[in-house]
Write an enzyme that holds these catalytic residues in place. Sequence first.
Site, mmCIF file in Angstrom:
data_model
loop_
_atom_site.group_PDB
_atom_site.id
_atom_site.type_symbol
_atom_site.label_atom_id
_atom_site.label_comp_id
_atom_site.label_asym_id
_atom_site.label_seq_id
_atom_site.Cartn_x
_atom_site.Cartn_y
_atom_site.Cartn_z
ATOM 1 N N ARG A 231 64.508 -72.332 -79.581
ATOM 2 C CA ARG A 231 63.427 -72.202 -78.594
ATOM 3 C C ARG A 231 62.041 -72.471 -79.204
ATOM 4 O O ARG A 231 61.029 -71.951 -78.746
ATOM 5 C CB ARG A 231 63.445 -70.812 -77.959
ATOM 6 C CG ARG A 231 64.640 -70.555 -77.054
ATOM 7 C CD ARG A 231 64.534 -71.454 -75.823
ATOM 8 N NE ARG A 231 65.536 -71.121 -74.821
ATOM 9 C CZ ARG A 231 66.701 -71.742 -74.686
ATOM 10 N NH1 ARG A 231 67.020 -72.707 -75.525
ATOM 11 N NH2 ARG A 231 67.548 -71.416 -73.739
ATOM 12 N N LYS A 234 61.393 -77.928 -79.950
ATOM 13 C CA LYS A 234 61.729 -79.187 -80.629
ATOM 14 C C LYS A 234 62.268 -80.240 -79.662
ATOM 15 O O LYS A 234 61.936 -81.425 -79.793
ATOM 16 C CB LYS A 234 62.718 -78.931 -81.762
ATOM 17 C CG LYS A 234 64.037 -78.308 -81.357
ATOM 18 C CD LYS A 234 64.884 -77.972 -82.587
ATOM 19 C CE LYS A 234 66.230 -77.375 -82.184
ATOM 20 N NZ LYS A 234 66.072 -76.080 -81.460
ATOM 21 N N ALA A 252 73.629 -86.729 -75.618
ATOM 22 C CA ALA A 252 73.880 -85.288 -75.662
ATOM 23 C C ALA A 252 75.165 -85.050 -76.454
ATOM 24 O O ALA A 252 76.241 -85.483 -76.046
ATOM 25 C CB ALA A 252 74.012 -84.726 -74.250
ATOM 26 N N THR A 253 75.053 -84.369 -77.583
ATOM 27 C CA THR A 253 76.203 -84.177 -78.470
ATOM 28 C C THR A 253 76.920 -82.858 -78.216
ATOM 29 O O THR A 253 77.907 -82.558 -78.895
ATOM 30 C CB THR A 253 75.753 -84.219 -79.938
ATOM 31 O OG1 THR A 253 74.774 -83.188 -80.150
ATOM 32 C CG2 THR A 253 75.162 -85.572 -80.293
ATOM 33 N N HIS A 270 67.560 -79.244 -69.353
ATOM 34 C CA HIS A 270 67.226 -80.467 -70.090
ATOM 35 C C HIS A 270 67.211 -81.672 -69.156
ATOM 36 O O HIS A 270 66.312 -82.514 -69.235
ATOM 37 C CB HIS A 270 68.238 -80.684 -71.216
ATOM 38 C CG HIS A 270 67.944 -79.892 -72.450
ATOM 39 N ND1 HIS A 270 67.633 -80.474 -73.657
ATOM 40 C CD2 HIS A 270 67.898 -78.558 -72.667
ATOM 41 C CE1 HIS A 270 67.418 -79.541 -74.561
ATOM 42 N NE2 HIS A 270 67.578 -78.362 -73.984
ATOM 43 N N ARG A 274 63.947 -84.638 -67.955
ATOM 44 C CA ARG A 274 63.943 -86.038 -68.343
ATOM 45 C C ARG A 274 63.439 -86.941 -67.218
ATOM 46 O O ARG A 274 63.705 -86.686 -66.046
ATOM 47 C CB ARG A 274 65.365 -86.486 -68.710
ATOM 48 C CG ARG A 274 65.967 -85.738 -69.878
ATOM 49 C CD ARG A 274 67.435 -86.133 -70.053
ATOM 50 N NE ARG A 274 68.186 -85.034 -70.633
ATOM 51 C CZ ARG A 274 69.487 -84.901 -70.569
ATOM 52 N NH1 ARG A 274 70.203 -85.811 -69.916
ATOM 53 N NH2 ARG A 274 70.095 -83.874 -71.117
ATOM 54 N N GLU A 282 77.189 -88.468 -73.082
ATOM 55 C CA GLU A 282 77.674 -87.258 -73.740
ATOM 56 C C GLU A 282 78.729 -87.665 -74.757
ATOM 57 O O GLU A 282 79.888 -87.928 -74.410
ATOM 58 C CB GLU A 282 78.240 -86.282 -72.711
ATOM 59 C CG GLU A 282 77.195 -85.711 -71.770
ATOM 60 C CD GLU A 282 77.762 -84.653 -70.839
ATOM 61 O OE1 GLU A 282 79.000 -84.461 -70.843
ATOM 62 O OE2 GLU A 282 76.973 -84.027 -70.122
#
Length: 399
Positions: A231, A234, A252-253, A270, A274, A282
Amino acid sequence: MDVTLLGTGAPAGLPRPDCPCAACARALGQEARAATAVLVDGTLLLDLTPGAAFAAARAGHSLAGVRQALLSHPHDGPPVEVPAGLPQPGRVADGRELALLTGHRVRALAMDSPGTGYAVTGPDGLRLLYLPPGGAPAGLEEPAPTYDMVIADVVGRPDALAKLRAVGAIGPATDVVAAHLDHDVPPGAELRRRLAAAGARAVPDGTTLTVGGYDDVPDVPRRTLVLGGARSGKSVEAERRLEAFPDVLYVATGGSRNGDTEWAARVATHRERRPGSWHTAETCDLLPLLAEDGPPLLIDCLSLWLTDAMDAVNAWDDAEWAGGGERVLRARVEELTAAVRATRRTVVAVSNEVGSGIVPATASGRRYRDELGRLNTAFATECEHVLLVVAGQALALRG
């Protein structure tokens, strides 16, 4: 074609009157900005603001030669006094083009918010685009002729730059100058850093620029690593670095983690942040993406990529780790960093900085901490720009 920026601030100026915020308190000297107004070749005035005549005089110019004064946005507050001899300012209907006796041509562009943009072509054929505060062009056609200079609300509407880049209206040599600057970003080094990430710059009030004469276009780092704790901001910082560019691929990993409602809420947050023009993949298979040509990649995050890689070799088991898991994992990290070194794409990657907190109580936890530190170090070595985000503040470690 020369342009003099009589002011570069938001309509209320910077600092705002009676505003106690930290950004306004620091907006002193050259960081203080009057409301944006632009004088083109001494004959065309884009936006009339209070004190424009005095601002021109301080910059070594006069408004006596102005033959056309155009407004780009609705002006709140009392009417601005029109200096003696200056034509009455007005707005131009969208799509209409004016041909001035001075040889300038001005075309009004439709915006996606109240206001009008102006495309100015000088007698020398050079092209300037001036956008109003909070506005982005609507209905752009592709391909568009490239502008030599763009003056826009870079901080408030970075997506305007993305739209212009998408159709070719902003090219590698376009001089992007930030205007309508408000107290959203602290002035000084932080403002310059954010603008440079968008391929833009700011200049002090009163600066005269030659359209087409600026060669030192900010060099956007091709590979950036953004580190930070939980949090810390970043991910927001990483997204901010690419919000002025179109067609970003968000990698997205973390996967979907079916059934984990808390994780689903994080993912939704998230996605809502965007820009709509971004795409999402993903996957933890980063090597093909880095090898391909294409739009910028935003990888969020390396910490979860490492978790997947350690899962694949069962690195949490001491026997598996000692029996070859460590060797296989190190090889995967080497493959990833080699791909980052060779990639031609713009890459912004996010990772957690976990080595400064409590020592994990388990051997597997300490193993993950150590391997993430090694991964971050190896990845950072291949990046032109490395940032550490602490309490929402980005500290440049490199670049």
